[in-house]
Design a protein around this motif. Sequence first.
Motif, short mmCIF file in Angstrom:
data_model
loop_
_atom_site.label_atom_id
_atom_site.label_comp_id
_atom_site.label_asym_id
_atom_site.label_seq_id
_atom_site.Cartn_x
_atom_site.Cartn_y
_atom_site.Cartn_z
N PRO A 1 0.84 -1.20 0.00
CA PRO A 1 0.00 0.00 0.00
C PRO A 1 0.87 1.24 0.00
N VAL A 2 0.36 2.32 -0.63
CA VAL A 2 1.15 3.53 -0.73
C VAL A 2 0.62 4.68 0.12
N GLN A 3 -0.68 4.72 0.41
CA GLN A 3 -1.24 5.81 1.20
C GLN A 3 -2.46 5.36 1.96
N VAL A 4 -2.69 6.03 3.08
CA VAL A 4 -3.93 5.86 3.84
C VAL A 4 -4.72 7.15 3.68
N HIS A 5 -6.03 7.01 3.49
CA HIS A 5 -6.92 8.16 3.30
C HIS A 5 -8.10 8.07 4.25
N VAL A 6 -8.67 9.22 4.57
CA VAL A 6 -9.98 9.25 5.23
C VAL A 6 -11.00 8.92 4.14
N GLY A 7 -12.04 8.16 4.47
CA GLY A 7 -13.06 7.80 3.49
C GLY A 7 -13.62 9.04 2.81
N GLY A 8 -13.82 8.95 1.50
CA GLY A 8 -14.35 10.08 0.74
C GLY A 8 -13.30 11.10 0.33
N CYS A 9 -12.04 10.85 0.59
CA CYS A 9 -10.99 11.80 0.22
C CYS A 9 -10.97 11.99 -1.29
N TRP A 10 -10.91 13.22 -1.71
CA TRP A 10 -10.88 13.53 -3.14
C TRP A 10 -9.59 13.07 -3.79
N ASN A 11 -8.55 12.84 -2.99
CA ASN A 11 -7.23 12.52 -3.51
C ASN A 11 -7.00 11.01 -3.58
N ALA A 12 -7.97 10.21 -3.16
CA ALA A 12 -7.79 8.76 -3.17
C ALA A 12 -7.88 8.23 -4.61
N ALA A 13 -6.97 7.34 -4.95
CA ALA A 13 -6.97 6.75 -6.30
C ALA A 13 -8.05 5.70 -6.42
N LYS A 14 -8.34 5.32 -7.65
CA LYS A 14 -9.35 4.29 -7.89
C LYS A 14 -8.94 2.94 -7.33
N ARG A 15 -7.67 2.74 -7.11
CA ARG A 15 -7.20 1.46 -6.60
C ARG A 15 -7.19 1.43 -5.07
N SER A 16 -8.00 2.30 -4.45
CA SER A 16 -8.13 2.32 -3.00
C SER A 16 -9.25 1.38 -2.58
N LYS A 17 -9.09 0.79 -1.41
CA LYS A 17 -10.14 -0.09 -0.90
C LYS A 17 -10.46 0.31 0.54
N GLY A 18 -11.68 0.06 0.94
CA GLY A 18 -12.11 0.38 2.29
C GLY A 18 -11.46 -0.54 3.30
N VAL A 19 -11.05 0.04 4.43
CA VAL A 19 -10.46 -0.75 5.50
C VAL A 19 -11.04 -0.28 6.83
N THR A 20 -10.81 -1.08 7.86
CA THR A 20 -11.28 -0.72 9.19
C THR A 20 -10.34 0.32 9.82
N ARG A 21 -10.80 0.89 10.90
CA ARG A 21 -9.98 1.85 11.64
C ARG A 21 -8.67 1.19 12.09
N ASP A 22 -8.77 -0.03 12.59
CA ASP A 22 -7.56 -0.74 13.05
C ASP A 22 -6.58 -0.99 11.91
N ASP A 23 -7.10 -1.34 10.74
CA ASP A 23 -6.22 -1.56 9.59
C ASP A 23 -5.54 -0.25 9.17
N ALA A 24 -6.28 0.85 9.20
CA ALA A 24 -5.70 2.15 8.85
C ALA A 24 -4.62 2.53 9.87
N LEU A 25 -4.89 2.34 11.14
CA LEU A 25 -3.89 2.62 12.19
C LEU A 25 -2.64 1.76 12.00
N ARG A 26 -2.87 0.47 11.76
CA ARG A 26 -1.75 -0.46 11.59
C ARG A 26 -0.90 -0.04 10.39
N ALA A 27 -1.54 0.31 9.28
CA ALA A 27 -0.79 0.72 8.09
C ALA A 27 0.05 1.97 8.37
N LEU A 28 -0.53 2.94 9.05
CA LEU A 28 0.22 4.16 9.35
C LEU A 28 1.39 3.88 10.28
N THR A 29 1.19 3.04 11.28
CA THR A 29 2.29 2.75 12.21
C THR A 29 3.36 1.87 11.56
#
Length: 112
Positions: free
Chosen positions: A64-92
């Motif tokens: 993965p290359v970036q984490v976004h808040v849902g609905g971010c205008w900058n998210a690419a089409k190859r983004s997929k929805g994840v849980t809060r824990d998955d987003a936290l884990r990816a950032l850390t």
Amino acid sequence: MTDLPPDLPRLRTLETWLAYTLDEVRAAIALAEQREREQQHGREHRPPPPEWLLEQGLNRDSPPVQVHVGGCWNAAKRSKGVTRDDALRALTQGVRACSACRPDTELGILDG
């Protein structure tokens, strides 16, 4: 003055054609109404958008290359929805936070 033919055989032919055409119009109306009902049902039962997005790399084997808040205008089409824990884990784990929507601030990792 009417444009209808004066004789019975042509009037009956016209009546038959009009009845057939009316049946076709009614069938088309029924199909259009069904499509509208299905579209309305789809709008009413659409799942909510994900709260967090994980943008995938250019191919399926890329990390993965970036984490976004849902609905971010900058998210690419190859983004997929994840849980809060998955987003936290990816950032850390070092996945970059989007600079437009700042998921790291939203998740409380950084003060904004």
